[in-house]
Write a protein that holds these residues in place. Structure first.
Motif, PDB file in Angstrom:
ATOM      1  N   ASN A  68       0.815  -1.214   0.000  1.00  0.00           N
ATOM      2  CA  ASN A  68       0.000   0.000   0.000  1.00  0.00           C
ATOM      3  C   ASN A  68       0.848   1.262   0.000  1.00  0.00           C
ATOM      4  O   ASN A  68       0.536   2.237  -0.707  1.00  0.00           O
ATOM      5  CB  ASN A  68      -0.936   0.002   1.227  1.00  0.00           C
ATOM      6  CG  ASN A  68      -2.038  -1.035   1.101  1.00  0.00           C
ATOM      7  OD1 ASN A  68      -2.430  -1.410   0.001  1.00  0.00           O
ATOM      8  ND2 ASN A  68      -2.540  -1.509   2.238  1.00  0.00           N
ATOM      9  N   GLN A 128       2.426   1.667  -3.489  1.00  0.00           N
ATOM     10  CA  GLN A 128       1.447   2.104  -4.481  1.00  0.00           C
ATOM     11  C   GLN A 128       1.099   3.584  -4.301  1.00  0.00           C
ATOM     12  O   GLN A 128       0.974   4.327  -5.278  1.00  0.00           O
ATOM     13  CB  GLN A 128       0.191   1.237  -4.398  1.00  0.00           C
ATOM     14  CG  GLN A 128       0.390  -0.168  -4.963  1.00  0.00           C
ATOM     15  CD  GLN A 128      -0.866  -0.992  -4.919  1.00  0.00           C
ATOM     16  OE1 GLN A 128      -1.626  -0.946  -3.949  1.00  0.00           O
ATOM     17  NE2 GLN A 128      -1.109  -1.766  -5.961  1.00  0.00           N
ATOM     18  N   ARG A 149       1.686   6.552  -7.003  1.00  0.00           N
ATOM     19  CA  ARG A 149       0.592   7.437  -7.452  1.00  0.00           C
ATOM     20  C   ARG A 149       0.971   8.904  -7.283  1.00  0.00           C
ATOM     21  O   ARG A 149       0.650   9.745  -8.129  1.00  0.00           O
ATOM     22  CB  ARG A 149      -0.687   7.121  -6.664  1.00  0.00           C
ATOM     23  CG  ARG A 149      -1.302   5.761  -7.005  1.00  0.00           C
ATOM     24  CD  ARG A 149      -2.660   5.586  -6.355  1.00  0.00           C
ATOM     25  NE  ARG A 149      -3.154   4.233  -6.527  1.00  0.00           N
ATOM     26  CZ  ARG A 149      -3.103   3.280  -5.591  1.00  0.00           C
ATOM     27  NH1 ARG A 149      -2.594   3.562  -4.397  1.00  0.00           N
ATOM     28  NH2 ARG A 149      -3.568   2.079  -5.837  1.00  0.00           N
ATOM     29  N   VAL A 196      -1.481   2.155 -11.193  1.00  0.00           N
ATOM     30  CA  VAL A 196      -0.280   1.469 -10.708  1.00  0.00           C
ATOM     31  C   VAL A 196      -0.603   0.002 -10.494  1.00  0.00           C
ATOM     32  O   VAL A 196      -1.585  -0.334  -9.816  1.00  0.00           O
ATOM     33  CB  VAL A 196       0.229   2.095  -9.398  1.00  0.00           C
ATOM     34  CG1 VAL A 196       1.447   1.320  -8.882  1.00  0.00           C
ATOM     35  CG2 VAL A 196       0.579   3.554  -9.603  1.00  0.00           C
ATOM     36  N   MET A 243       0.904  -4.010  -9.417  1.00  0.00           N
ATOM     37  CA  MET A 243       1.897  -4.653  -8.547  1.00  0.00           C
ATOM     38  C   MET A 243       1.888  -6.149  -8.832  1.00  0.00           C
ATOM     39  O   MET A 243       0.829  -6.772  -8.857  1.00  0.00           O
ATOM     40  CB  MET A 243       1.538  -4.397  -7.081  1.00  0.00           C
ATOM     41  CG  MET A 243       2.531  -4.971  -6.086  1.00  0.00           C
ATOM     42  SD  MET A 243       4.011  -3.948  -5.910  1.00  0.00           S
ATOM     43  CE  MET A 243       3.292  -2.499  -5.135  1.00  0.00           C
TER      44      MET A 243
END
Length: 270
Positions: A59, A62, A66, A88, A90
């Motif tokens: 998290n 990401q 962003r 994005v 992963m």
């Protein structure tokens, strides 16, 4: 009429800004929307055996990505009034890119020019991977001589002309370019060179290069001399030989202007 979609695949390294700038420039020329996709490799992010810790790290990574994207994209969106979306991903880079292309169904994929230490995917770099697996149009944006929004477009053709690259997208680009057009042709012998030169027209200036160790260097010099900032390359799958594929690869590796590589599934108009 459905608006065209440009997908930018970005690594968020130092040349991302120039790649996005070229994509925005292209979008203004053909009236397309821009979408950017960035993938973080999961194994580079997750270093903990704890599931909770791993999720927290994902998290955080990401969110950081962003924020980086917003920093790059917002000035372009505001200055040039273009809608840019982003996402994005992963996980496994190859799988994430394949899945996103399938989901988003872009008309054009824009990549940054490959660097000496490029990201590898299962033995291929991103450029090779996209050209092998994606059948649509690909633009490789030069990091130093990319397209500039609202600037003049000077198109050249590699081993082709307006009839061998006759698609809706290329026709839109041709409508925006200054004339005369320039055609750069690589031939294997002097007889071909003479025949190619005799086929030149009033609307196109032909440059013919005999194939040797200095061909790509000479080609690059003449592209720069003629101020070409977008080189169109036809990769029709029905006619492209091993020799032509090798030439395209050499141009991608050694020519420092933006390249526009056409679809290999669409039958070219003659």
């Amino acid at each position: 009429m459905k608006k065209l979609k440009i997908l930018v695949l970005a690594d968020l390294k130092k040349h991302t800004n120039s790649t996005v700038k070229s994509a925005v420039s292209l979008s203004k020329l053909i009236n397309a929307k821009v979408d950017l996709f960035h993938v973080k490799k999961a194994t580079d992010v997750i270093a903990s055996d704890s599931q909770l810790s791993a999720m927290r790290t994902i998290n955080e990574e990401q969110n950081q990505a962003r924020n980086q994207l917003a920093t790059v994209l917002n000035p372009f969106a505001e200055n040039y009034n273009v809608n840019i979306t982003s996402r994005v991903g992963m996980g496994h880079v190859k799988s994430e890119i394949e899945a996103y292309i399938k989901t988003s169904n872009p008309d054009i994929i824009v990549l940054g020019q490959r660097q000496s230490k490029t990201l590898k995917i299962a033995g291929d770099n991103v450029t090779d991977f996209i050209l092998k697996t994606y059948n649509g149009t690909v633009m490789i944006a030069s990091s130093e001589n990319g397209l500039e929004p609202e600037s003049d477009l000077h198109i050249g053709f590699l081993n082709g002309n307006t009839t061998t690259s006759n698609t809706a997208i290329t026709n839109d680009l041709l409508a925006q370019t200054n004339t005369p057009l320039k055609s750069f042709n690589i031939v294997s012998n002097a007889d071909q060179k003479a025949a190619q030169t005799s086929n030149s027209t009033n609307k196109t200036i032909d440059y013919v290069f005999e194939k040797n160790d200095n061909t790509i260097k000479n080609l690059s010099h003449y592209l720069e001399k003629n101020q070409v900032n977008l080189l169109l390359i036809n990769r029709d799958n029905n006619t492209e030989s091993k020799s032509e594929k090798s030439e395209i690869k050499d141009v991608i590796n050694k020519v420092n202007i933006s390249l526009f590589i056409t679809s290999n599934t669409q039958k070219q108009a003659i």
